[in-house]
Design an enzyme around this catalytic site. Structure first.
Site, PDB file in Angstrom:
ATOM      1  N   ARG A  31      -4.422 -24.499   1.190  1.00 32.18           N
ATOM      2  CA  ARG A  31      -4.758 -24.911  -0.050  1.00 32.18           C
ATOM      3  C   ARG A  31      -3.943 -25.883  -0.620  1.00 32.18           C
ATOM      4  NH1 ARG A  31      -6.400 -20.331  -4.329  1.00 32.18           N
ATOM      5  NH2 ARG A  31      -4.278 -19.961  -4.240  1.00 32.18           N
ATOM      6  N   VAL A  49      -4.717 -15.256   4.714  1.00 31.52           N
ATOM      7  CA  VAL A  49      -4.861 -15.355   3.504  1.00 31.52           C
ATOM      8  C   VAL A  49      -4.865 -13.825   2.908  1.00 31.52           C
ATOM      9  CG1 VAL A  49      -6.021 -17.358   3.351  1.00 31.52           C
ATOM     10  CG2 VAL A  49      -7.251 -15.520   3.404  1.00 31.52           C
ATOM     11  N   HIS A  74      -1.781   2.695  11.628  1.00 28.04           N
ATOM     12  CA  HIS A  74      -0.324   2.515  11.882  1.00 28.04           C
ATOM     13  C   HIS A  74       0.270   2.586  10.474  1.00 28.04           C
ATOM     14  CE1 HIS A  74       2.458  -0.918  11.705  1.00 28.04           C
ATOM     15  NE2 HIS A  74       2.851  -0.437  12.951  1.00 28.04           N
ATOM     16  N   ASN A  75      -0.380   1.835   9.655  1.00 24.39           N
ATOM     17  CA  ASN A  75       0.668   1.807   8.430  1.00 24.39           C
ATOM     18  C   ASN A  75       0.727   3.124   7.684  1.00 24.39           C
ATOM     19  OD1 ASN A  75       0.294  -0.917   9.107  1.00 24.39           O
ATOM     20  ND2 ASN A  75       0.081  -1.604   6.990  1.00 24.39           N
ATOM     21  N   ARG A  82     -15.970  31.951  -2.334  1.00 27.41           N
ATOM     22  CA  ARG A  82     -17.233  31.161  -2.361  1.00 27.41           C
ATOM     23  C   ARG A  82     -18.536  31.743  -2.509  1.00 27.41           C
ATOM     24  NH1 ARG A  82     -18.155  27.667   1.567  1.00 27.41           N
ATOM     25  NH2 ARG A  82     -19.032  25.781   0.219  1.00 27.41           N
ATOM     26  N   GLY A 130       1.590 -16.561   7.896  1.00 24.23           N
ATOM     27  CA  GLY A 130       0.705 -17.351   8.449  1.00 24.23           C
ATOM     28  C   GLY A 130       1.581 -18.404   9.297  1.00 24.23           C
ATOM     29  N   ARG A 183       6.029   7.873  -2.731  1.00 23.35           N
ATOM     30  CA  ARG A 183       6.043   6.466  -3.248  1.00 23.35           C
ATOM     31  C   ARG A 183       5.577   6.452  -4.711  1.00 23.35           C
ATOM     32  NH1 ARG A 183       5.662   1.501   1.248  1.00 23.35           N
ATOM     33  NH2 ARG A 183       6.486   2.664   2.913  1.00 23.35           N
ATOM     34  N   ALA A 189      -5.878 -10.276   1.425  1.00 25.83           N
ATOM     35  CA  ALA A 189      -6.956  -9.458   1.650  1.00 25.83           C
ATOM     36  C   ALA A 189      -7.706  -9.472   0.531  1.00 25.83           C
ATOM     37  CB  ALA A 189      -6.527  -8.134   2.072  1.00 25.83           C
TER      38      ALA A 189
END
Length: 466
Positions: free
Chosen positions: A34, A76, A186-187, A441, A15, A288, A78
Site C-alpha cells: 500500500r 496483511v 500449532h500456536n 445435577r 511478506g 501470559r 488478520a
C-alpha cells in the site's frame, strides 16, 4: 518484466521474506504494498532476485502484471484488513483466479470468507516459522478446495522447509478453514511449550539458585537428547546472551510480561466449543495473561511474601518433567484436532500434520518423528497410549510429580506442568468422581444420570431438590 502467475500483497517483515523465498526458488512474482516507497525499497534491496520480481505501484498494475489464472497471496494483518483487501480485488479478478490469505487468520473468518460469493477462488494457509522460516522455509498448512491446492502445491512445497528425509513441510489439511485451524492448534502448543520451558527455567532460577549463564548449558545439553527442538535450542541461547548495555545476562533485564497475538487464546476458546480438554494450553494462556498484571503481582508479593527457596529436585528431574509435559501437551493438541475433524467433517490427516511440523515451524522437534509414526499406526488412539510414548511417560512421570510437588511446597508457579499432570491422572482413572457431579445435577435440576448396572431408575431418591 518476467511473466508470472503469482502476486503478493503486503511487504512487511513476513511478506517481504516470503516473496524473496518464492523468487529464490525460481518462481517469478509481482509484489505490491500500500505504501509505494516500501515496494520500491524492497525491490531495490532484492539484489540478484530482482530479476524475478515485478514491483507494482498500484493494485491494478499488480493484477495486470500477473498472467491468468492468477494466484495472489495476502500478507496483511488478520481481520478487517483481509476483508478490505478482498473487497478491493473483487472488480479486478476473474473466477479462475485465486486469492490466498497467508496471515494468522481465525479459521472461522476463513470459513466465512470461503462461503461468501466472491468472484474468485479463495483459500487460507497457515504459515509458521517467523521471519526466518518465511525466508528460508516455513511449515505450511493449507486449507481450501483440492483445485486450489493443486494450483499452489508446487510453489508451496518448493518454498517450504524440508524434514531430514527431504519431505517438504507443506500439505493440504482440508477444506475452507482447516489449514488455519491446524495453524491455530500449532500456536496453542507453541504457547504451552514456551510456558513449560519458562517454568523449568523458574525452578532452576528460584529453586536451585542458578544464574542465567549456568542455565544456558543445561538447555544446550537437553537439546542433544529427547527434548531436541527449536524452542529448547533458542532458550539456551537466550539464557547465554549478554546485555550489550551493562554486560550482565540479557535474560535478567527482560521485563517479565509476555506478549501475545491471540492465537493461543483462540485454541483455548475453540477447545471449549469442541469439548476437547487442552488444560496445558489453557494454563499457558492464563499464565501470559497473569504476566501482564505486573502491578498486581508486585502487590501480591508485598502482601503474601516472596515465593521460592531450595527445592529437592535435580536437573535430571527437570528434564524428565519437561519430557512428560511435552508428551501430554501434544497429546491434547492432536486429540483436539480429532474432535475438530469429527465436528467439522474434516478428514484431518494427523500423521501428515505431525510430519509438516517436523521442520520450519516454531514447535519443530525430533519427537514429532515418533509422533507421526505413532499416529500412522493408530490415528484414533491418544498419543499417551502409543507404546513408545507410554514408555516415555512411565519413565518420566515420577520426576514430573516430584517437580510439581516441590514447586507447590515452595510457592513456585508451575501452571502448565501441573495442568498436564492433573489431566494425565484424570485420563488414567477408570472410576472417576463425576458420579458425584451427576448426583448433584440430578438433585437440583432433575437432569438424570446413567447407572452402572444399566437399570431403568435414572433419578435419585431426593426428589426435586428436597
Amino acid at each position: 518484466m518476467t511473466q508470472t502467475h503469482t502476486g503478493l500483497i503486503g511487504l512487511g517483515t513476513m511478506g517481504a521474506a516470503l516473496a524473496l523465498n518464492i523468487a529464490e526458488k525460481g518462481f517469478p512474482i509481482a509484489v505490491w504494498n500500500r505504501t509505494g516507497s516500501v515496494t520500491q525499497a524492497f525491490y531495490d534491496g532484492a539484489g540478484e532476485l530482482a530479476a524475478r520480481i515485478t514491483p507494482a505501484d498500484t493494485l491494478e498494475t499488480l493484477v495486470q502484471a500477473i498472467v491468468p489464472p492468477r494466484a495472489i497471496i495476502l500478507m496483511v494483518p488478520a481481520g478487517q484488513a483481509v476483508d478490505d483487501q478482498l473487497a478491493s480485488l473483487t472488480a479486478l479478478l476473474g473466477p479462475e483466479d485465486l486469492v490466498i490469505d497467508a496471515g494468522n487468520a481465525n479459521f472461522r473468518d476463513t470459513d466465512r470468507r470461503d462461503a461468501e460469493e466472491l468472484p474468485f477462488r479463495f483459500m487460507g494457509i497457515g504459515v509458521s516459522g517467523g521471519e526466518e522460516g518465511a525466508r528460508n522455509g516455513p511449515a505450511i498448512m493449507a486449507g481450501g478446495s483440492q483445485a486450489a491446492w493443486s494450483q499452489m502445491q508446487d510453489l508451496l512445497q518448493a518454498i517450504a522447509a524440508r524434514a531430514e528425509d527431504g519431505t517438504p513441510c507443506a500439505d493440504h489439511m482440508g477444506p475452507s478453514g482447516a489449514g488455519h485451524f491446524v495453524k491455530t492448534v500449532h500456536n496453542g502448543i507453541e504457547y504451552a511449550d514456551m510456558q513449560m520451558i519458562s517454568e523449568v527455567y523458574g525452578m532452576m532460577r528460584d529453586g536451585l539458585a542458578m544464574e542465567a549463564p549456568d542455565i544456558a548449558p543445561v538447555f544446550a545439553r537437553w537439546n542433544e537428547g529427547v527434548l531436541q527442538s527449536y524452542l529448547i535450542e533458542i532458550s539456551g541461547k537466550v539464557a547465554a546472551a549478554t546485555d550489550p548495555l551493562d554486560g550482565g545476562p540479557m535474560l535478567d533485564m527482560i521485563v517479565d510480561a509476555a506478549g501475545q497475538k491471540g492465537t493461543g487464546r483462540w485454541t483455548a476458546v475453540e477447545a471449549q466449543h469442541l469439548a476437547a480438554p487442552v488444560p496445558v494450553i489453557e494454563a499457558a494462556v492464563m499464565a501470559r495473561n497473569v504476566s501482564a498484571r505486573r502491578d498486581e503481582r508486585v502487590a501480591g508479593e508485598a502482601r503474601f511474601g516472596q515465593a521460592g527457596g531450595p527445592v529437592d529436585v535435580s536437573l535430571d528431574d527437570l528434564e524428565a518433567a519437561m519430557i512428560a509435559g511435552k508428551i501430554l501437551c501434544y497429546a491434547q493438541g492432536f486429540s483436539m484436532m480429532t474432535s475438530a475433524a469429527r465436528d467439522f467433517d474434516w478428514a484431518l490427516d494427523l500423521p501428515a500434520i505431525a510430519r509438516v511440523w517436523r521442520a520450519g515451524c516454531i514447535i519443530r522437534s525430533s519427537m514429532l518423528n515418533d509422533m507421526a509414526q505413532a499416529l500412522a499406526e493408530d490415528p484414533a488412539r491418544n498419543l499417551i497410549l502409543a507404546p513408545f510414548f507410554a514408555g516415555l511417560l512411565e519413565g518420566s512421570l515420577p520426576a514430573l510429580r516430584r517437580v510439581v510437588a516441590a514447586g507447590a511446597l515452595q510457592g513456585l508457579p508451575l501452571p502448565a506442568l501441573s495442568a498436564g499432570l492433573a489431566w494425565f491422572d484424570l485420563m488414567r482413572q477408570a472410576r472417576g468422581t463425576a458420579n458425584m457431579i451427576q448426583g448433584q445435577r440430578d438433585f437440583f435440576g432433575a437432569h438424570g444420570f446413567g447407572r452402572l448396572d444399566g437399570k431403568d431408575l435414572r433419578h435419585g431418591p431426593w426428589g426435586n431438590g428436597a
